[in-house]
Design a protein around this motif. Structure first.
Motif, PDB file in Angstrom:
ATOM      1  N   MET A   1      41.034  35.374  54.794  1.00 36.77           N
ATOM      2  CA  MET A   1      40.525  35.802  53.447  1.00 36.77           C
ATOM      3  C   MET A   1      41.593  36.677  52.681  1.00 36.77           C
ATOM      4  SD  MET A   1      36.636  36.867  53.044  1.00 36.77           S
ATOM      5  CE  MET A   1      35.703  36.709  51.384  1.00 36.77           C
ATOM      6  N   THR A   2      41.798  36.245  51.575  1.00 36.22           N
ATOM      7  CA  THR A   2      42.923  37.035  50.890  1.00 36.22           C
ATOM      8  C   THR A   2      42.337  38.187  49.998  1.00 36.22           C
ATOM      9  OG1 THR A   2      42.607  35.858  48.655  1.00 36.22           O
ATOM     10  CG2 THR A   2      44.391  35.379  50.418  1.00 36.22           C
ATOM     11  N   VAL A   3      40.861  38.512  50.311  1.00 35.80           N
ATOM     12  CA  VAL A   3      40.378  39.226  49.182  1.00 35.80           C
ATOM     13  C   VAL A   3      39.309  40.291  50.108  1.00 35.80           C
ATOM     14  CG1 VAL A   3      38.820  39.732  47.336  1.00 35.80           C
ATOM     15  CG2 VAL A   3      40.452  37.998  47.185  1.00 35.80           C
ATOM     16  N   ARG A   4      39.278  41.509  49.873  1.00 33.21           N
ATOM     17  CA  ARG A   4      38.404  42.355  50.744  1.00 33.21           C
ATOM     18  C   ARG A   4      37.814  43.186  49.561  1.00 33.21           C
ATOM     19  NH1 ARG A   4      39.547  47.574  52.597  1.00 33.21           N
ATOM     20  NH2 ARG A   4      41.645  47.066  52.472  1.00 33.21           N
ATOM     21  N   ILE A   5      36.533  43.199  49.652  1.00 35.52           N
ATOM     22  CA  ILE A   5      35.760  44.294  48.317  1.00 35.52           C
ATOM     23  C   ILE A   5      35.022  45.194  49.126  1.00 35.52           C
ATOM     24  CG2 ILE A   5      34.141  44.128  46.345  1.00 35.52           C
ATOM     25  CD1 ILE A   5      34.630  40.965  46.543  1.00 35.52           C
ATOM     26  N   GLU A   6      35.113  46.399  48.463  1.00 34.70           N
ATOM     27  CA  GLU A   6      34.483  47.853  48.964  1.00 34.70           C
ATOM     28  C   GLU A   6      34.040  48.535  47.797  1.00 34.70           C
ATOM     29  OE1 GLU A   6      36.729  49.782  51.837  1.00 34.70           O
ATOM     30  OE2 GLU A   6      37.144  48.069  53.101  1.00 34.70           O
ATOM     31  N   ASN A   7      32.828  48.863  47.469  1.00 36.92           N
ATOM     32  CA  ASN A   7      32.444  49.741  46.412  1.00 36.92           C
ATOM     33  C   ASN A   7      33.125  49.159  45.140  1.00 36.92           C
ATOM     34  OD1 ASN A   7      30.834  51.281  48.206  1.00 36.92           O
ATOM     35  ND2 ASN A   7      32.635  52.415  48.880  1.00 36.92           N
ATOM     36  N   GLN A   8      33.126  48.205  44.695  1.00 32.98           N
ATOM     37  CA  GLN A   8      33.540  47.558  43.648  1.00 32.98           C
ATOM     38  C   GLN A   8      35.109  47.775  43.372  1.00 32.98           C
ATOM     39  OE1 GLN A   8      30.828  49.333  40.454  1.00 32.98           O
ATOM     40  NE2 GLN A   8      29.936  47.387  40.375  1.00 32.98           N
ATOM     41  N   THR A   9      35.657  47.718  44.288  1.00 30.63           N
ATOM     42  CA  THR A   9      37.334  47.904  44.446  1.00 30.63           C
ATOM     43  C   THR A   9      37.672  46.530  45.417  1.00 30.63           C
ATOM     44  OG1 THR A   9      37.226  50.220  44.425  1.00 30.63           O
ATOM     45  CG2 THR A   9      39.313  48.986  45.307  1.00 30.63           C
ATOM     46  N   CYS A  10      38.640  45.822  44.726  1.00 29.07           N
ATOM     47  CA  CYS A  10      39.138  44.480  45.151  1.00 29.07           C
ATOM     48  C   CYS A  10      40.220  44.879  45.877  1.00 29.07           C
ATOM     49  CB  CYS A  10      39.304  43.588  44.038  1.00 29.07           C
ATOM     50  SG  CYS A  10      37.979  43.533  43.053  1.00 29.07           S
ATOM     51  N   PHE A  11      40.629  44.486  47.061  1.00 29.65           N
ATOM     52  CA  PHE A  11      41.869  44.604  47.758  1.00 29.65           C
ATOM     53  C   PHE A  11      42.514  43.210  48.068  1.00 29.65           C
ATOM     54  CE2 PHE A  11      39.069  48.170  48.834  1.00 29.65           C
ATOM     55  CZ  PHE A  11      39.989  49.175  48.747  1.00 29.65           C
TER      56      PHE A  11
ATOM     57  N   ASP B   1      45.332  36.683  38.327  1.00 30.40           N
ATOM     58  CA  ASP B   1      46.754  37.231  37.930  1.00 30.40           C
ATOM     59  C   ASP B   1      46.740  38.589  38.067  1.00 30.40           C
ATOM     60  OD1 ASP B   1      47.762  34.560  37.524  1.00 30.40           O
ATOM     61  OD2 ASP B   1      47.204  34.486  35.581  1.00 30.40           O
ATOM     62  N   ILE B   2      47.745  39.351  38.914  1.00 25.87           N
ATOM     63  CA  ILE B   2      47.899  40.600  39.003  1.00 25.87           C
ATOM     64  C   ILE B   2      49.414  40.941  39.158  1.00 25.87           C
ATOM     65  CG2 ILE B   2      47.549  42.738  40.540  1.00 25.87           C
ATOM     66  CD1 ILE B   2      44.795  41.435  41.383  1.00 25.87           C
ATOM     67  N   GLU B   3      49.773  41.898  38.154  1.00 30.68           N
ATOM     68  CA  GLU B   3      51.228  42.247  38.150  1.00 30.68           C
ATOM     69  C   GLU B   3      52.022  41.056  38.122  1.00 30.68           C
ATOM     70  OE1 GLU B   3      52.132  45.022  41.045  1.00 30.68           O
ATOM     71  OE2 GLU B   3      50.483  46.370  40.710  1.00 30.68           O
ATOM     72  N   GLY B   4      51.897  40.040  37.447  1.00 32.73           N
ATOM     73  CA  GLY B   4      52.480  38.550  37.415  1.00 32.73           C
ATOM     74  C   GLY B   4      52.439  37.678  38.410  1.00 32.73           C
ATOM     75  N   GLU B   5      51.754  38.220  39.455  1.00 28.35           N
ATOM     76  CA  GLU B   5      51.626  37.493  40.668  1.00 28.35           C
ATOM     77  C   GLU B   5      50.023  36.579  40.506  1.00 28.35           C
ATOM     78  OE1 GLU B   5      51.786  37.922  45.516  1.00 28.35           O
ATOM     79  OE2 GLU B   5      52.209  39.622  44.083  1.00 28.35           O
ATOM     80  N   ARG B   6      50.191  35.371  40.795  1.00 26.00           N
ATOM     81  CA  ARG B   6      49.061  34.600  40.799  1.00 26.00           C
ATOM     82  C   ARG B   6      48.505  34.403  42.248  1.00 26.00           C
ATOM     83  NH1 ARG B   6      47.962  29.768  36.731  1.00 26.00           N
ATOM     84  NH2 ARG B   6      47.720  31.708  35.662  1.00 26.00           N
ATOM     85  N   ILE B   7      47.264  34.954  42.439  1.00 26.65           N
ATOM     86  CA  ILE B   7      46.612  34.987  43.853  1.00 26.65           C
ATOM     87  C   ILE B   7      45.638  34.108  43.807  1.00 26.65           C
ATOM     88  CG2 ILE B   7      45.498  36.356  45.562  1.00 26.65           C
ATOM     89  CD1 ILE B   7      46.858  38.815  44.142  1.00 26.65           C
ATOM     90  N   TYR B   8      45.737  32.837  44.601  1.00 25.22           N
ATOM     91  CA  TYR B   8      44.496  31.781  44.670  1.00 25.22           C
ATOM     92  C   TYR B   8      43.429  32.455  45.483  1.00 25.22           C
ATOM     93  CZ  TYR B   8      47.861  29.043  41.923  1.00 25.22           C
ATOM     94  OH  TYR B   8      48.558  28.354  41.107  1.00 25.22           O
ATOM     95  N   ILE B   9      42.358  32.105  45.105  1.00 27.91           N
ATOM     96  CA  ILE B   9      41.218  32.432  45.817  1.00 27.91           C
ATOM     97  C   ILE B   9      40.219  31.133  46.334  1.00 27.91           C
ATOM     98  CG2 ILE B   9      41.465  34.940  45.294  1.00 27.91           C
ATOM     99  CD1 ILE B   9      39.150  34.374  43.398  1.00 27.91           C
ATOM    100  N   THR B  10      39.455  31.427  47.049  1.00 26.59           N
ATOM    101  CA  THR B  10      38.164  30.341  47.284  1.00 26.59           C
ATOM    102  C   THR B  10      37.222  30.427  46.446  1.00 26.59           C
ATOM    103  OG1 THR B  10      36.886  31.607  48.895  1.00 26.59           O
ATOM    104  CG2 THR B  10      38.762  30.197  49.779  1.00 26.59           C
ATOM    105  N   GLU B  11      36.372  29.579  46.124  1.00 28.51           N
ATOM    106  CA  GLU B  11      35.086  29.762  45.287  1.00 28.51           C
ATOM    107  C   GLU B  11      34.146  30.576  45.825  1.00 28.51           C
ATOM    108  OE1 GLU B  11      34.836  28.503  42.249  1.00 28.51           O
ATOM    109  OE2 GLU B  11      36.867  28.117  42.870  1.00 28.51           O
ATOM    110  N   ALA B  12      34.147  31.050  47.311  1.00 27.83           N
ATOM    111  CA  ALA B  12      33.061  32.009  47.783  1.00 27.83           C
ATOM    112  C   ALA B  12      33.860  33.459  47.443  1.00 27.83           C
ATOM    113  CB  ALA B  12      33.152  31.787  49.187  1.00 27.83           C
TER     114      ALA B  12
END
Length: 77
Positions: free
Chosen positions: A1-11, A40-51
């Motif tokens: 997983m490329t995304v982790r979420i904690e207390n409304q903060t995304c990593f 898109d973050i800081e000019g970088e496109r990060i692809y994520i799953t639908e989940a």
């Protein structure tokens, strides 16, 4: 997983390290050419799953996705 979420903060884990954002500051988009959701973050496109996209919206991210249709150019359907 490329995304982790904690207390409304995304990593977001990328090749260059970890990018951190508050979820309400993140907008999820649809990349029609790739038929995937992304952010898109800081000019970088990060692809994520639908989940991951759904989890981000629950945490407060803006859902800017659009549904591709068979009549849209770029649709994989």
């Amino acid at each position: 997983m490329t995304v982790r979420i904690e207390n409304q903060t995304c990593f977001f884990t990328t090749e260059n390290g970890e990018l951190i954002r508050l979820c309400p500051d993140v907008t999820i988009i649809t990349d029609g050419a790739m038929a995937m959701s992304a952010v898109d973050i800081e000019g970088e496109r990060i692809y994520i799953t639908e989940a991951e996209a759904d989890a981000l919206t629950v945490a407060g991210a803006v859902d800017g996705r659009r549904h591709l249709k068979a009549t849209d150019s770029g649709s994989v359907i």
